[in-house]
Scaffold this motif. Structure first.
Motif, PDB file in Angstrom:
ATOM      1  N   ILE A 322     111.581 -96.407 -21.136  1.00 14.75           N
ATOM      2  CA  ILE A 322     111.590 -97.337 -21.283  1.00 14.75           C
ATOM      3  C   ILE A 322     110.429 -98.159 -20.628  1.00 14.75           C
ATOM      4  O   ILE A 322     109.429 -98.800 -21.146  1.00 14.75           O
ATOM      5  CB  ILE A 322     112.829 -98.173 -21.101  1.00 14.75           C
ATOM      6  CG1 ILE A 322     114.254 -98.189 -21.947  1.00 14.75           C
ATOM      7  CG2 ILE A 322     112.688-100.204 -20.734  1.00 14.75           C
ATOM      8  CD1 ILE A 322     113.863 -98.275 -23.110  1.00 14.75           C
ATOM      9  N   LYS A 338     111.721-107.055 -20.686  1.00 14.98           N
ATOM     10  CA  LYS A 338     112.978-106.436 -21.805  1.00 14.98           C
ATOM     11  C   LYS A 338     113.922-105.280 -21.216  1.00 14.98           C
ATOM     12  O   LYS A 338     114.628-105.372 -21.836  1.00 14.98           O
ATOM     13  CB  LYS A 338     112.051-105.587 -22.577  1.00 14.98           C
ATOM     14  CG  LYS A 338     112.439-104.437 -23.723  1.00 14.98           C
ATOM     15  CD  LYS A 338     112.569-105.420 -25.114  1.00 14.98           C
ATOM     16  CE  LYS A 338     111.328-106.299 -25.519  1.00 14.98           C
ATOM     17  NZ  LYS A 338     111.647-106.990 -26.747  1.00 14.98           N
ATOM     18  N   GLN A 339     113.503-104.657 -20.373  1.00  9.72           N
ATOM     19  CA  GLN A 339     114.171-104.008 -19.361  1.00  9.72           C
ATOM     20  C   GLN A 339     115.566-105.107 -19.539  1.00  9.72           C
ATOM     21  O   GLN A 339     116.879-104.626 -18.753  1.00  9.72           O
ATOM     22  CB  GLN A 339     113.309-103.386 -18.489  1.00  9.72           C
ATOM     23  CG  GLN A 339     114.589-102.128 -18.374  1.00  9.72           C
ATOM     24  CD  GLN A 339     113.651-101.506 -16.926  1.00  9.72           C
ATOM     25  OE1 GLN A 339     112.738-101.324 -16.557  1.00  9.72           O
ATOM     26  NE2 GLN A 339     114.600-100.848 -16.247  1.00  9.72           N
ATOM     27  N   GLU A 341     116.699-107.445 -20.749  1.00 12.56           N
ATOM     28  CA  GLU A 341     117.362-107.553 -22.043  1.00 12.56           C
ATOM     29  C   GLU A 341     118.626-106.131 -22.258  1.00 12.56           C
ATOM     30  O   GLU A 341     119.824-106.731 -22.469  1.00 12.56           O
ATOM     31  CB  GLU A 341     116.615-108.467 -22.731  1.00 12.56           C
ATOM     32  CG  GLU A 341     117.239-108.453 -24.110  1.00 12.56           C
ATOM     33  CD  GLU A 341     116.424-108.283 -25.290  1.00 12.56           C
ATOM     34  OE1 GLU A 341     116.730-109.449 -26.537  1.00 12.56           O
ATOM     35  OE2 GLU A 341     115.455-109.116 -25.138  1.00 12.56           O
ATOM     36  N   TRP A 342     117.484-105.469 -22.417  1.00 14.97           N
ATOM     37  CA  TRP A 342     118.940-104.417 -22.440  1.00 14.97           C
ATOM     38  C   TRP A 342     119.668-103.789 -21.661  1.00 14.97           C
ATOM     39  O   TRP A 342     120.278-102.604 -21.869  1.00 14.97           O
ATOM     40  CB  TRP A 342     117.799-103.241 -22.936  1.00 14.97           C
ATOM     41  CG  TRP A 342     116.788-103.365 -24.404  1.00 14.97           C
ATOM     42  CD1 TRP A 342     117.071-104.631 -25.243  1.00 14.97           C
ATOM     43  CD2 TRP A 342     115.890-102.488 -24.566  1.00 14.97           C
ATOM     44  NE1 TRP A 342     116.040-104.294 -25.867  1.00 14.97           N
ATOM     45  CE2 TRP A 342     115.432-103.147 -26.309  1.00 14.97           C
ATOM     46  CE3 TRP A 342     114.714-101.017 -24.515  1.00 14.97           C
ATOM     47  CZ2 TRP A 342     114.617-102.850 -27.276  1.00 14.97           C
ATOM     48  CZ3 TRP A 342     114.254-100.846 -25.497  1.00 14.97           C
ATOM     49  CH2 TRP A 342     113.648-101.943 -26.617  1.00 14.97           C
ATOM     50  N   ASP A 343     119.266-103.759 -20.886  1.00 15.81           N
ATOM     51  CA  ASP A 343     120.699-104.258 -19.697  1.00 15.81           C
ATOM     52  C   ASP A 343     121.463-104.327 -19.657  1.00 15.81           C
ATOM     53  O   ASP A 343     122.954-103.957 -19.148  1.00 15.81           O
ATOM     54  CB  ASP A 343     119.504-103.628 -18.469  1.00 15.81           C
ATOM     55  CG  ASP A 343     118.998-102.546 -17.952  1.00 15.81           C
ATOM     56  OD1 ASP A 343     118.936-101.478 -18.255  1.00 15.81           O
ATOM     57  OD2 ASP A 343     118.276-102.869 -16.615  1.00 15.81           O
ATOM     58  N   PHE A 345     122.744-105.955 -22.063  1.00 17.28           N
ATOM     59  CA  PHE A 345     123.593-105.170 -23.475  1.00 17.28           C
ATOM     60  C   PHE A 345     124.261-104.123 -23.310  1.00 17.28           C
ATOM     61  O   PHE A 345     125.491-103.850 -23.612  1.00 17.28           O
ATOM     62  CB  PHE A 345     122.893-104.616 -25.024  1.00 17.28           C
ATOM     63  CG  PHE A 345     121.888-106.246 -25.112  1.00 17.28           C
ATOM     64  CD1 PHE A 345     122.879-107.347 -25.945  1.00 17.28           C
ATOM     65  CD2 PHE A 345     120.892-106.529 -25.192  1.00 17.28           C
ATOM     66  CE1 PHE A 345     122.292-108.735 -26.447  1.00 17.28           C
ATOM     67  CE2 PHE A 345     120.131-107.460 -26.199  1.00 17.28           C
ATOM     68  CZ  PHE A 345     120.545-108.416 -26.796  1.00 17.28           C
ATOM     69  N   PHE A 352     123.273-103.657 -30.378  1.00 17.99           N
ATOM     70  CA  PHE A 352     121.841-104.380 -30.287  1.00 17.99           C
ATOM     71  C   PHE A 352     120.963-103.414 -31.175  1.00 17.99           C
ATOM     72  O   PHE A 352     120.777-102.578 -31.452  1.00 17.99           O
ATOM     73  CB  PHE A 352     121.449-104.941 -28.983  1.00 17.99           C
ATOM     74  CG  PHE A 352     120.657-103.972 -27.956  1.00 17.99           C
ATOM     75  CD1 PHE A 352     119.529-103.404 -27.892  1.00 17.99           C
ATOM     76  CD2 PHE A 352     121.768-103.087 -27.223  1.00 17.99           C
ATOM     77  CE1 PHE A 352     118.569-102.532 -27.415  1.00 17.99           C
ATOM     78  CE2 PHE A 352     121.021-102.394 -26.256  1.00 17.99           C
ATOM     79  CZ  PHE A 352     119.697-101.308 -26.874  1.00 17.99           C
ATOM     80  N   ALA A 354     116.701-103.077 -32.117  1.00 17.86           N
ATOM     81  CA  ALA A 354     115.664-103.937 -31.755  1.00 17.86           C
ATOM     82  C   ALA A 354     113.994-103.203 -32.748  1.00 17.86           C
ATOM     83  O   ALA A 354     114.769-102.546 -33.037  1.00 17.86           O
ATOM     84  CB  ALA A 354     115.003-103.872 -30.714  1.00 17.86           C
ATOM     85  N   ALA A 368     121.325 -99.595 -31.173  1.00 18.93           N
ATOM     86  CA  ALA A 368     122.346 -99.374 -30.065  1.00 18.93           C
ATOM     87  C   ALA A 368     123.738-100.068 -30.100  1.00 18.93           C
ATOM     88  O   ALA A 368     124.335-100.714 -30.305  1.00 18.93           O
ATOM     89  CB  ALA A 368     121.438 -99.735 -28.542  1.00 18.93           C
ATOM     90  N   TRP A 376     126.242 -94.616 -24.971  1.00 15.66           N
ATOM     91  CA  TRP A 376     125.409 -95.192 -25.798  1.00 15.66           C
ATOM     92  C   TRP A 376     124.694 -94.177 -26.927  1.00 15.66           C
ATOM     93  O   TRP A 376     124.642 -92.843 -26.588  1.00 15.66           O
ATOM     94  CB  TRP A 376     124.502 -95.655 -25.542  1.00 15.66           C
ATOM     95  CG  TRP A 376     124.846 -97.471 -24.493  1.00 15.66           C
ATOM     96  CD1 TRP A 376     126.223 -97.961 -23.930  1.00 15.66           C
ATOM     97  CD2 TRP A 376     125.113 -99.587 -25.122  1.00 15.66           C
ATOM     98  NE1 TRP A 376     126.026 -99.224 -23.161  1.00 15.66           N
ATOM     99  CE2 TRP A 376     125.550 -99.530 -24.584  1.00 15.66           C
ATOM    100  CE3 TRP A 376     124.747 -99.535 -26.158  1.00 15.66           C
ATOM    101  CZ2 TRP A 376     125.877-101.101 -24.768  1.00 15.66           C
ATOM    102  CZ3 TRP A 376     124.700-100.993 -26.711  1.00 15.66           C
ATOM    103  CH2 TRP A 376     125.803-101.446 -25.376  1.00 15.66           C
ATOM    104  N   ILE A 378     122.391 -93.782 -29.554  1.00 18.11           N
ATOM    105  CA  ILE A 378     121.029 -95.379 -29.766  1.00 18.11           C
ATOM    106  C   ILE A 378     119.920 -93.857 -31.165  1.00 18.11           C
ATOM    107  O   ILE A 378     120.085 -92.631 -31.001  1.00 18.11           O
ATOM    108  CB  ILE A 378     119.660 -94.894 -28.779  1.00 18.11           C
ATOM    109  CG1 ILE A 378     121.252 -95.812 -28.026  1.00 18.11           C
ATOM    110  CG2 ILE A 378     118.945 -96.266 -29.453  1.00 18.11           C
ATOM    111  CD1 ILE A 378     120.219 -96.033 -26.053  1.00 18.11           C
TER     112      ILE A 378
END
Length: 464
Positions: A322, A338-339, A341-343, A345, A352, A354, A368, A376, A378
């Motif tokens: 990332i 951004k990191q 937000e994704w962390d 999730f 999620f 994007a 993801a 996970w 992706i």
């Protein structure tokens, strides 16, 4: 005479047990040193005493027993417990007989202190009870063991068979196996359908195994398959007195499960190869993550994201990937946002999606999905062609719409200009002027839209 008395006394003292002689009136006339030691009195004080004098009230019972011996002339033997001079009760074994000499009757008796023997006997009885209990426990244990147990004598006759052995070999509870010879047991077993797949004639097998067992030539445990589908592990051991312990373990179910497991493993291996081939040739990028670390990245991913291969190696940190993409401007907004937000999730196992522009040239859509086990999946799809086609369609649409609107608008303006030449009154002329000005303004907007679509379509030509 004195010599005879001394000799009698010497003989009496050298007897290994307590010995005494009583007259008809129950008074002691002779006793050796062992007797004096048992009753705890000096020898010189013993002469002339009676049983009550020595043993107290219990002595009357002993005296009555002595009287019965004098009357019947029979030898009496009895045990009694007496409180001796050491203050403890002792178990005494008494033997008394009647002897006639010099015209009179005498009582000759011996007393043996069997207290220690009694204690040892009690200990032996207790140990024997423990041994019997242990033997019973062992028999119950062996009977309940999940392996078959057969014990044979040195002559190869059955001495013991547990329930599991009967179940393995099909020996019914009504069959008395104890005392049956080895050959009979083998014949009975084969009649029950337990014939080895690699079999030999009954007589030959019995002769060979009898010799092996008698000689003690035991191989390591052998696994034998039988014609009825059973698989049994056979092992032999020597016991005491030349007896033989035979242990049988039915592994039919285990081998069946192992075969099923092998089949499942083969299927999983084949499926794994299929999945590996599929992920390798798929056009989409695939990324598997566990606990923030990359487990798998397929071949399409490095080229799609324009990434160095080391960032996608198994075990590499997801955050490094990332950070690399954010550092070259793939994402809108700050990297930290951004990191974070994704962390969020990932930590909440929340799916999620994007979209972003990778390396400034490839539009990527990312999906993801968690599996609930900390892993996970992706999937990244190259959307560049779709984006380009979308822009083309938009430009075409705008151009088409602009043309379709401009044509009638030109008609409206033309008719308004013609209407202005019909000598209208001042009020009508004002309306016509407003109509013409509004139409020209709208036409300017339509031309601008058309120019924008021309630019997006790459068809704009500059005139020097």
């Amino acid at each position: 005479n004195s010599f005879g008395q001394d000799l009698f006394k010497e003989l009496l003292d050298n007897l290994p047990v307590a010995t005494f002689v009583r007259a008809r009136d129950h008074r002691l006339i002779a006793a050796n040193r062992h007797y004096a030691h048992i009753v705890g009195m000096p020898e010189e004080e013993l002469i002339g005493t009676t049983q009550p004098d020595i043993f107290g009230p219990a002595g009357y019972e002993y005296q009555a027993a002595d009287e019965e011996v004098l009357k019947t002339g029979l030898t009496a033997e009895f045990q009694q417990t007496a409180l001796l001079s050491d203050g403890a009760d002792h178990d005494l074994l008494c033997r008394v007989c009647s002897v006639s000499a010099g015209g009179g009757s005498f009582l000759v008796g011996t007393i043996t202190d069997v207290t220690e023997l009694k204690q040892r006997e009690a200990q032996l009885i207790a140990e024997r009870a423990k041994t019997e209990a242990l033997r019973g426990d062992l028999e119950r244990l062996v009977s309940a063991m999940p392996v078959g147990v057969v014990i044979m004598s040195s002559e190869l006759t059955v001495e013991y068979v547990n329930q599991e052995a009967r179940a393995i070999w099909g020996w019914g509870d009504d069959i008395v196996l104890e005392g049956m010879g080895f050959a009979e047991v083998v014949e009975l077993t084969r009649r029950n359908g337990m014939v080895p797949v690699k079999s030999e004639a009954l007589e030959s097998y019995v002769d060979r195994r009898t010799k092996e067992l008698a000689d003690g030539n035991f191989d390591k445990p052998q696994e034998v398959e039988y014609s009825n589908g059973k698989t049994v592990i056979v092992s032999n051991r020597h016991l005491s007195d030349g007896r033989l312990l035979m242990i049988y373990t039915d592994v039919t179910t285990i081998r069946s499960r192992e075969m099923e497991i092998d089949q499942v493993q083969e299927q999983l291996s084949r499926l794994g190869r299929f999945i590996s081939d599929a992920t390798r040739v798929m056009s989409q990028g695939l990324l598997l993550i566990e606990d923030g670390r990359i487990l798998l990245a397929n071949d399409a991913l490095p080229a799609m994201l324009d990434l160095p291969p080391e960032l996608l190696l198994p075990g590499a940190a997801w955050t490094d990937l990332i950070s690399h993409c954010a550092g070259r401007g793939d994402f809108e907004g700050a990297l930290e946002d951004k990191q974070a937000e994704w962390d969020s999730f990932l930590q909440n196992d929340q799916a999620f999606s994007a979209g972003f522009l990778a390396a400034g040239k490839t539009w990527v859509h990312m999906e993801a999905s968690p599996n609930g086990l900390g892993q996970w999946t992706i999937v990244l799809t190259d959307m560049t062609e779709m984006k380009q086609r979308e822009e083309e369609l938009k430009s075409d649409f705008l151009a088409a719409v602009s043309h379709e609107i401009r044509t009638p608008m030109n008609g409206v303006l033309g008719m308004a200009e013609l209407l202005a030449k019909t000598d209208p009154d001042p009020r009508q002329k004002t309306f016509i002027d407003v109509m013409i000005k509004s139409g020209k303004a709208l036409m300017t907007i339509i031309n601008d839209i058309l120019d924008f679509s021309t630019i997006e379509a790459g068809q704009l030509r500059l005139v020097s």
